[in-house]
Design a protein around this motif. Structure first.
Motif, PDB file in Angstrom:
ATOM      1  N   TYR A 141       1.547   9.577  -9.590  1.00 42.85           N
ATOM      2  CA  TYR A 141       0.899   8.270  -9.712  1.00 42.85           C
ATOM      3  C   TYR A 141       0.854   7.840 -11.183  1.00 42.85           C
ATOM      4  O   TYR A 141       1.236   6.725 -11.530  1.00 42.85           O
ATOM      5  CB  TYR A 141      -0.523   8.282  -9.130  1.00 42.85           C
ATOM      6  CG  TYR A 141      -1.298   7.073  -9.585  1.00 42.85           C
ATOM      7  CD1 TYR A 141      -1.109   5.832  -8.991  1.00 42.85           C
ATOM      8  CD2 TYR A 141      -2.157   7.146 -10.691  1.00 42.85           C
ATOM      9  CE1 TYR A 141      -1.757   4.698  -9.458  1.00 42.85           C
ATOM     10  CE2 TYR A 141      -2.806   6.015 -11.160  1.00 42.85           C
ATOM     11  CZ  TYR A 141      -2.601   4.801 -10.547  1.00 42.85           C
ATOM     12  OH  TYR A 141      -3.232   3.680 -11.022  1.00 42.85           O
ATOM     13  N   ARG A 142       0.356   8.731 -12.048  1.00 45.97           N
ATOM     14  CA  ARG A 142       0.228   8.396 -13.474  1.00 45.97           C
ATOM     15  C   ARG A 142       1.582   8.039 -14.089  1.00 45.97           C
ATOM     16  O   ARG A 142       1.690   7.101 -14.880  1.00 45.97           O
ATOM     17  CB  ARG A 142      -0.405   9.557 -14.242  1.00 45.97           C
ATOM     18  CG  ARG A 142      -1.906   9.632 -14.079  1.00 45.97           C
ATOM     19  CD  ARG A 142      -2.545  10.565 -15.091  1.00 45.97           C
ATOM     20  NE  ARG A 142      -2.040  11.915 -15.030  1.00 45.97           N
ATOM     21  CZ  ARG A 142      -2.671  12.933 -14.447  1.00 45.97           C
ATOM     22  NH1 ARG A 142      -3.833  12.759 -13.883  1.00 45.97           N
ATOM     23  NH2 ARG A 142      -2.124  14.125 -14.436  1.00 45.97           N
ATOM     24  N   ASP A 143       2.622   8.798 -13.720  1.00 42.33           N
ATOM     25  CA  ASP A 143       3.946   8.591 -14.309  1.00 42.33           C
ATOM     26  C   ASP A 143       4.669   7.353 -13.782  1.00 42.33           C
ATOM     27  O   ASP A 143       5.502   6.783 -14.490  1.00 42.33           O
ATOM     28  CB  ASP A 143       4.835   9.821 -14.075  1.00 42.33           C
ATOM     29  CG  ASP A 143       4.371  11.040 -14.852  1.00 42.33           C
ATOM     30  OD1 ASP A 143       3.511  10.906 -15.750  1.00 42.33           O
ATOM     31  OD2 ASP A 143       4.872  12.145 -14.547  1.00 42.33           O
TER      32      ASP A 143
ATOM     33  N   VAL B  19      -2.240   2.337  -4.594  1.00 42.33           N
ATOM     34  CA  VAL B  19      -1.808   3.697  -4.266  1.00 42.33           C
ATOM     35  C   VAL B  19      -3.031   4.464  -3.786  1.00 42.33           C
ATOM     36  O   VAL B  19      -4.052   4.522  -4.481  1.00 42.33           O
ATOM     37  CB  VAL B  19      -1.191   4.423  -5.483  1.00 42.33           C
ATOM     38  CG1 VAL B  19      -0.917   5.885  -5.161  1.00 42.33           C
ATOM     39  CG2 VAL B  19       0.078   3.732  -5.938  1.00 42.33           C
ATOM     40  N   VAL B  20      -2.926   5.046  -2.580  1.00 37.94           N
ATOM     41  CA  VAL B  20      -3.984   5.906  -2.054  1.00 37.94           C
ATOM     42  C   VAL B  20      -3.558   7.345  -2.328  1.00 37.94           C
ATOM     43  O   VAL B  20      -2.585   7.838  -1.774  1.00 37.94           O
ATOM     44  CB  VAL B  20      -4.226   5.684  -0.546  1.00 37.94           C
ATOM     45  CG1 VAL B  20      -5.290   6.648  -0.036  1.00 37.94           C
ATOM     46  CG2 VAL B  20      -4.654   4.243  -0.293  1.00 37.94           C
TER      47      VAL B  20
ATOM     48  N   ILE C  27      -6.605   4.522  -5.874  1.00 37.21           N
ATOM     49  CA  ILE C  27      -7.749   4.807  -5.020  1.00 37.21           C
ATOM     50  C   ILE C  27      -7.638   6.254  -4.552  1.00 37.21           C
ATOM     51  O   ILE C  27      -6.647   6.651  -3.944  1.00 37.21           O
ATOM     52  CB  ILE C  27      -7.818   3.835  -3.824  1.00 37.21           C
ATOM     53  CG1 ILE C  27      -8.003   2.406  -4.339  1.00 37.21           C
ATOM     54  CG2 ILE C  27      -8.947   4.239  -2.877  1.00 37.21           C
ATOM     55  CD1 ILE C  27      -8.026   1.346  -3.269  1.00 37.21           C
ATOM     56  N   SER C  28      -8.658   7.028  -4.877  1.00 36.46           N
ATOM     57  CA  SER C  28      -8.679   8.445  -4.534  1.00 36.46           C
ATOM     58  C   SER C  28     -10.099   8.859  -4.192  1.00 36.46           C
ATOM     59  O   SER C  28     -11.041   8.532  -4.920  1.00 36.46           O
ATOM     60  CB  SER C  28      -8.181   9.276  -5.720  1.00 36.46           C
ATOM     61  OG  SER C  28      -8.375  10.648  -5.482  1.00 36.46           O
TER      62      SER C  28
ATOM     63  N   LEU D 218       0.868  -1.169   0.000  1.00 35.86           N
ATOM     64  CA  LEU D 218       0.000   0.000   0.000  1.00 35.86           C
ATOM     65  C   LEU D 218       0.904   1.217   0.000  1.00 35.86           C
ATOM     66  O   LEU D 218       1.732   1.376   0.904  1.00 35.86           O
ATOM     67  CB  LEU D 218      -0.902   0.028   1.235  1.00 35.86           C
ATOM     68  CG  LEU D 218      -1.791   1.272   1.344  1.00 35.86           C
ATOM     69  CD1 LEU D 218      -2.918   1.199   0.316  1.00 35.86           C
ATOM     70  CD2 LEU D 218      -2.364   1.412   2.736  1.00 35.86           C
ATOM     71  N   ILE D 219       0.770   2.033  -1.017  1.00 36.45           N
ATOM     72  CA  ILE D 219       1.514   3.283  -1.111  1.00 36.45           C
ATOM     73  C   ILE D 219       0.565   4.410  -0.734  1.00 36.45           C
ATOM     74  O   ILE D 219      -0.530   4.523  -1.285  1.00 36.45           O
ATOM     75  CB  ILE D 219       2.087   3.490  -2.527  1.00 36.45           C
ATOM     76  CG1 ILE D 219       3.119   2.406  -2.820  1.00 36.45           C
ATOM     77  CG2 ILE D 219       2.677   4.888  -2.670  1.00 36.45           C
ATOM     78  CD1 ILE D 219       3.673   2.435  -4.215  1.00 36.45           C
ATOM     79  N   ILE D 220       0.998   5.232   0.215  1.00 35.17           N
ATOM     80  CA  ILE D 220       0.204   6.374   0.664  1.00 35.17           C
ATOM     81  C   ILE D 220       0.906   7.643   0.201  1.00 35.17           C
ATOM     82  O   ILE D 220       2.037   7.919   0.609  1.00 35.17           O
ATOM     83  CB  ILE D 220       0.045   6.373   2.199  1.00 35.17           C
ATOM     84  CG1 ILE D 220      -0.619   5.080   2.672  1.00 35.17           C
ATOM     85  CG2 ILE D 220      -0.750   7.605   2.648  1.00 35.17           C
ATOM     86  CD1 ILE D 220      -0.659   4.920   4.188  1.00 35.17           C
TER      87      ILE D 220
END
Length: 138
Positions: free
Chosen positions: A19-21, A60-61, A30-31, A4-6
């Motif tokens: 995140y996109r890159d 990724v949060v 997750i947003s 889990l990446i915060i």
């Protein structure tokens, strides 16, 4: 082991672009920004994280996640799913974040006051919170 990446940072600090890159091809995004009509976004976010991690998918949060109190439930969920917890702190000056936010269009742009309010709450992540790794993005 799933992870889990915060992402932690002000609005306009570059979290979603990062995140996109770096993670879009490999991680579930997750947003709360994507849950505009959800009644209890915290509950929905938790369910989405549990589902993805339960399937072995990395997550990724992507919210501001400004304080240890906000991050604690995310870390607890990750641990209950046997996931590693990685923090990315976006160390961007408030003035830069406000300028970037002002360049946004439509619903992506938040009032300047929201950035300033978040800046007062923003605490960089610490290992004592339960992070396995912490990275700083400037």
């Amino acid at each position: 082991m799933p992870e889990l990446i915060i992402l932690v940072g002000l609005q306009g600090s570059g979290k979603t672009t990062y995140y996109r890159d770096h993670f879009a091809a490999t991680h579930v995004h997750i947003s709360k920004d994507l849950m505009k009509n959800a009644r209890d976004r915290d509950v929905k976010q938790d369910l989405m994280i549990r589902k993805a991690l339960g399937e072995g998918k990395p997550v990724v949060v992507d919210n501001t996640n400004p304080s240890p109190a906000v991050r604690a439930p995310l870390i607890a969920t990750a641990r209950s799913c046997g996931a590693r917890v990685i923090g990315y702190f976006f160390d961007v000056p408030v003035k830069v974040a406000v300028k970037r936010n002002r360049a946004r269009q439509g619903k992506e742009r938040v009032p300047d006051a929201a950035v300033y309010v978040t800046s007062k709450k923003l605490v960089p992540p610490k290992f004592e919170e339960g992070f396995d790794e912490i990275h700083v993005v400037t």
